[in-house]
Scaffold this motif. Structure first.
Motif, PDB file in Angstrom:
ATOM      1  N   GLY A  25      -0.717 -27.972  -8.755  1.00 52.74           N
ATOM      2  CA  GLY A  25      -0.822 -28.998  -9.790  1.00 52.74           C
ATOM      3  C   GLY A  25      -2.142 -28.863 -10.553  1.00 52.74           C
ATOM      4  O   GLY A  25      -3.064 -28.167 -10.109  1.00 52.74           O
ATOM      5  N   SER A  26      -2.210 -29.514 -11.685  1.00 55.84           N
ATOM      6  CA  SER A  26      -3.461 -29.442 -12.461  1.00 55.84           C
ATOM      7  C   SER A  26      -3.704 -30.766 -13.168  1.00 55.84           C
ATOM      8  O   SER A  26      -2.759 -31.463 -13.567  1.00 55.84           O
ATOM      9  CB  SER A  26      -3.412 -28.313 -13.493  1.00 55.84           C
ATOM     10  N   ALA A  27      -4.982 -31.082 -13.317  1.00 51.73           N
ATOM     11  CA  ALA A  27      -5.366 -32.313 -14.018  1.00 51.73           C
ATOM     12  C   ALA A  27      -5.233 -32.115 -15.519  1.00 51.73           C
ATOM     13  O   ALA A  27      -5.334 -30.995 -16.025  1.00 51.73           O
ATOM     14  CB  ALA A  27      -6.806 -32.668 -13.671  1.00 51.73           C
TER      15      ALA A  27
ATOM     16  N   THR B  69      -6.008 -41.660 -12.007  1.00 54.72           N
ATOM     17  CA  THR B  69      -7.454 -41.643 -11.762  1.00 54.72           C
ATOM     18  C   THR B  69      -8.116 -40.678 -12.742  1.00 54.72           C
ATOM     19  O   THR B  69      -7.431 -39.886 -13.399  1.00 54.72           O
ATOM     20  CB  THR B  69      -7.789 -41.192 -10.321  1.00 54.72           C
ATOM     21  N   TYR B  70      -9.430 -40.737 -12.813  1.00 56.00           N
ATOM     22  CA  TYR B  70     -10.158 -39.808 -13.676  1.00 56.00           C
ATOM     23  C   TYR B  70     -11.539 -39.537 -13.088  1.00 56.00           C
ATOM     24  O   TYR B  70     -12.056 -40.311 -12.266  1.00 56.00           O
ATOM     25  CB  TYR B  70     -10.293 -40.368 -15.107  1.00 56.00           C
ATOM     26  N   SER B  71     -12.113 -38.440 -13.489  1.00 55.60           N
ATOM     27  CA  SER B  71     -13.504 -38.125 -13.158  1.00 55.60           C
ATOM     28  C   SER B  71     -14.122 -37.461 -14.387  1.00 55.60           C
ATOM     29  O   SER B  71     -13.396 -36.965 -15.258  1.00 55.60           O
ATOM     30  CB  SER B  71     -13.577 -37.190 -11.945  1.00 55.60           C
ATOM     31  N   THR B  72     -15.431 -37.489 -14.469  1.00 57.13           N
ATOM     32  CA  THR B  72     -16.082 -36.861 -15.625  1.00 57.13           C
ATOM     33  C   THR B  72     -17.237 -35.981 -15.163  1.00 57.13           C
ATOM     34  O   THR B  72     -17.857 -36.215 -14.130  1.00 57.13           O
ATOM     35  CB  THR B  72     -16.642 -37.897 -16.626  1.00 57.13           C
ATOM     36  N   SER B  73     -17.504 -34.968 -15.966  1.00 53.51           N
ATOM     37  CA  SER B  73     -18.695 -34.141 -15.772  1.00 53.51           C
ATOM     38  C   SER B  73     -19.301 -33.889 -17.137  1.00 53.51           C
ATOM     39  O   SER B  73     -18.593 -33.847 -18.145  1.00 53.51           O
ATOM     40  CB  SER B  73     -18.326 -32.812 -15.102  1.00 53.51           C
TER      41      SER B  73
ATOM     42  N   GLU C 295     -14.233 -39.350  -8.933  1.00 54.94           N
ATOM     43  CA  GLU C 295     -12.867 -39.765  -9.227  1.00 54.94           C
ATOM     44  C   GLU C 295     -12.647 -41.237  -8.909  1.00 54.94           C
ATOM     45  O   GLU C 295     -12.931 -41.705  -7.801  1.00 54.94           O
ATOM     46  CB  GLU C 295     -11.881 -38.893  -8.447  1.00 54.94           C
ATOM     47  N   THR C 296     -12.129 -41.962  -9.891  1.00 57.38           N
ATOM     48  CA  THR C 296     -11.931 -43.408  -9.762  1.00 57.38           C
ATOM     49  C   THR C 296     -10.776 -43.856 -10.639  1.00 57.38           C
ATOM     50  O   THR C 296     -10.403 -43.157 -11.589  1.00 57.38           O
ATOM     51  CB  THR C 296     -13.215 -44.173 -10.164  1.00 57.38           C
ATOM     52  N   GLY C 297     -10.260 -45.020 -10.323  1.00 55.83           N
ATOM     53  CA  GLY C 297      -9.243 -45.620 -11.172  1.00 55.83           C
ATOM     54  C   GLY C 297      -9.777 -46.853 -11.886  1.00 55.83           C
ATOM     55  O   GLY C 297      -9.067 -47.489 -12.659  1.00 55.83           O
ATOM     56  N   ALA C 298     -11.047 -47.166 -11.632  1.00 57.63           N
ATOM     57  CA  ALA C 298     -11.647 -48.372 -12.213  1.00 57.63           C
ATOM     58  C   ALA C 298     -12.393 -48.032 -13.508  1.00 57.63           C
ATOM     59  O   ALA C 298     -12.698 -46.874 -13.780  1.00 57.63           O
ATOM     60  CB  ALA C 298     -12.621 -48.990 -11.211  1.00 57.63           C
TER      61      ALA C 298
ATOM     62  N   VAL D 242     -13.429 -34.942 -19.258  1.00 61.32           N
ATOM     63  CA  VAL D 242     -12.750 -35.910 -18.399  1.00 61.32           C
ATOM     64  C   VAL D 242     -11.528 -35.239 -17.787  1.00 61.32           C
ATOM     65  O   VAL D 242     -10.705 -34.665 -18.504  1.00 61.32           O
ATOM     66  CB  VAL D 242     -12.313 -37.151 -19.203  1.00 61.32           C
ATOM     67  N   SER D 243     -11.436 -35.290 -16.458  1.00 58.93           N
ATOM     68  CA  SER D 243     -10.252 -34.787 -15.757  1.00 58.93           C
ATOM     69  C   SER D 243      -9.394 -35.981 -15.365  1.00 58.93           C
ATOM     70  O   SER D 243      -9.875 -36.897 -14.693  1.00 58.93           O
ATOM     71  CB  SER D 243     -10.656 -34.001 -14.516  1.00 58.93           C
ATOM     72  N   VAL D 244      -8.139 -35.971 -15.793  1.00 59.10           N
ATOM     73  CA  VAL D 244      -7.231 -37.085 -15.525  1.00 59.10           C
ATOM     74  C   VAL D 244      -6.180 -36.633 -14.515  1.00 59.10           C
ATOM     75  O   VAL D 244      -5.504 -35.617 -14.727  1.00 59.10           O
ATOM     76  CB  VAL D 244      -6.545 -37.566 -16.818  1.00 59.10           C
ATOM     77  N   HIS D 245      -6.100 -37.376 -13.425  1.00 55.88           N
ATOM     78  CA  HIS D 245      -5.120 -37.051 -12.382  1.00 55.88           C
ATOM     79  C   HIS D 245      -4.065 -38.149 -12.304  1.00 55.88           C
ATOM     80  O   HIS D 245      -4.319 -39.309 -12.651  1.00 55.88           O
ATOM     81  CB  HIS D 245      -5.810 -36.945 -11.018  1.00 55.88           C
ATOM     82  N   LEU D 246      -2.893 -37.763 -11.826  1.00 50.47           N
ATOM     83  CA  LEU D 246      -1.835 -38.736 -11.585  1.00 50.47           C
ATOM     84  C   LEU D 246      -1.137 -38.377 -10.279  1.00 50.47           C
ATOM     85  O   LEU D 246      -0.794 -37.205 -10.049  1.00 50.47           O
ATOM     86  CB  LEU D 246      -0.825 -38.739 -12.737  1.00 50.47           C
ATOM     87  N   ALA D 247      -0.949 -39.379  -9.442  1.00 51.00           N
ATOM     88  CA  ALA D 247      -0.267 -39.179  -8.169  1.00 51.00           C
ATOM     89  C   ALA D 247       0.855 -40.198  -8.029  1.00 51.00           C
ATOM     90  O   ALA D 247       0.643 -41.404  -8.198  1.00 51.00           O
ATOM     91  CB  ALA D 247      -1.255 -39.322  -7.009  1.00 51.00           C
ATOM     92  N   GLY D 248       2.035 -39.709  -7.734  1.00 51.89           N
ATOM     93  CA  GLY D 248       3.172 -40.577  -7.439  1.00 51.89           C
ATOM     94  C   GLY D 248       3.502 -40.452  -5.965  1.00 51.89           C
ATOM     95  O   GLY D 248       3.547 -39.336  -5.433  1.00 51.89           O
ATOM     96  N   THR D 249       3.693 -41.599  -5.322  1.00 55.93           N
ATOM     97  CA  THR D 249       3.988 -41.558  -3.881  1.00 55.93           C
ATOM     98  C   THR D 249       5.217 -42.410  -3.575  1.00 55.93           C
ATOM     99  O   THR D 249       5.478 -43.421  -4.245  1.00 55.93           O
ATOM    100  CB  THR D 249       2.800 -42.081  -3.043  1.00 55.93           C
TER     101      THR D 249
END
Lengths: 156, 130
Positions: free
Chosen positions: A64-66, A102-106, A113-116, A128-135
Motif C-alpha cells: 500500500g502507499s500513502a 490519518t496524516y503526517s508531515t515532514s 501520524e495523527t488523526g487530530a 503531507v502523507s495521508v493514510h487511510l485504514a479500513g478495518t
C-alpha cells in the motif's frame, strides 16, 4: 572687480552643488501585507492493500502507499482530516467497515501520524502523507472487488 | 438597487483591499460589518496546479453544518495558476453576529483507490450593525 567675479562664481557653484545634493536623498517607501494563506496540492492519491487475515484494507499494509500532498503556508493555520463519508465497496461486502484517516508531515513542520487537528504556527512548506485504514471486526472480512474512499484534508 | 448599494457599503466597510494572487484561497480571515440582514465576503480561490481543475465553494457554520448562503459562482472550472473572485452572501438568520467557514474544495482525480479532497477554509465573522 576681478575678486568680485571670482567670489560670485564660487558662490553660484556652491549653490548649484547644494541643490543637486538635495535631489538625491528622497526616500521611496514600499508597504506590503501578507495574510494567512495555505496552499494544498495533491501530488499522488493513495493505494490500499488487504491484510492476510482480510480484516484490514489499509495504505499501511504491505504494497500500500500513502497519498501525498504538498502544503505551503504563511503559518497561523491548522491542518486536519475529516472522517471518511464517501466510500464505494463491492456488492458482496455487506458488513460494516470502520475507516480511519490519518496524516503526517515532514518539512517545515514535523507532525507524527495523527488523526487530530494540528496548528501550523510557522511559515514553510511540507510534504503531507495521508493514510487511510479500513478495518472489520469479529468474523467479518473484506470481499473481492474494488473499494474506493475519499479523504478530505483541510487547511483552515 | 438599494440592496446593491447597501451590499456594496457592507463590503467596503468590512473588508480591506484584497490582492488576488496565486493562492488556494485568499483571504482566510475576515471580519465584516453589515447594516442589513446579510453580510457579504469576496474570496479569491486559486488553482496552484499546472492543469485545469474543477472547484466548489461551500459555506459551513462552526460545527461544519452547511449554511444556506448565496455563492456566485458556487462551482466553476479554474485554469492553471488562475484565480477568480467569488461573492458569498451569508444571512444572519436573526442573529447579531455569525461565524462561518468559506471553503474552497478541489474535485479529486477520478479512478484512484484512495482519493484526497483538498479543502482550504477561511474563517469569517459577520457583525450586524443596527
Amino acid at each position: 572687480m576681478k575678486l568680485f567675479r571670482t567670489a560670485f562664481g564660487a558662490a553660484l557653484l556652491v549653490a548649484c552643488l547644494d541643490h543637486a545634493a538635495m535631489a538625491t536623498t528622497q526616500n521611496v517607501i514600499f508597504n506590503g501585507t501578507v495574510t494567512a494563506t495555505c496552499t494544498l496540492v495533491v501530488a499522488t492519491n493513495g493505494t490500499m492493500t488487504v491484510s492476510p487475515d482480510l480484516q484490514s484494507l489499509s495504505s499501511h499494509n504491505s504494497g500500500g502507499s500513502a497519498g501525498t500532498v504538498t502544503l505551503t503556508t504563511t503559518g497561523g493555520v491548522s491542518l486536519s482530516v475529516d472522517p471518511v463519508t464517501t466510500t464505494t465497496a463491492p456488492a458482496a461486502d455487506s458488513t460494516a467497515t470502520t475507516w480511519t484517516p490519518t496524516y503526517s508531515t515532514s518539512g517545515a513542520h514535523t507532525i507524527a501520524e495523527t488523526g487530530a487537528a494540528t496548528a501550523l504556527t510557522i511559515p514553510g512548506a511540507d510534504l503531507v502523507s495521508v493514510h487511510l485504514a479500513g478495518t472489520k471486526g469479529g468474523s467479518n472480512r473484506f470481499a473481492s472487488g474494488n473499494y474506493q474512499a475519499t479523504v478530505t484534508l483541510r487547511c483552515e | 438597487m438599494k440592496y446593491a448599494r447597501i451590499l456594496a457599503t457592507a463590503l467596503a466597510v468590512g473588508l480591506p483591499t484584497i490582492a488576488a494572487e496565486a493562492q488556494s484561497m485568499s483571504p482566510m480571515r475576515g471580519e465584516v460589518n453589515s447594516f442589513t440582514d446579510v453580510f457579504a465576503v469576496r474570496v479569491f480561490p486559486a488553482n496552484p496546479y499546472d492543469q485545469k481543475i474543477k472547484v466548489e465553494i461551500h459555506v459551513y457554520d462552526q460545527d461544519f453544518q452547511p449554511v444556506n448562503a448565496r455563492i456566485a459562482p458556487g462551482t466553476f472550472q479554474l485554469a492553471a495558476q488562475a484565480s477568480r473572485p467569488v461573492l458569498v452572501v451569508v444571512p444572519f438568520d436573526g442573529a447579531a453576529e455569525r461565524k462561518v467557514r468559506i471553503c474552497t474544495e478541489s474535485i479529486p482525480f477520478p479512478n484512484q483507490q484512495t482519493q484526497i479532497r483538498a479543502q482550504i477554509c477561511g474563517k469569517f465573522f459577520g457583525h450586524r450593525k443596527f
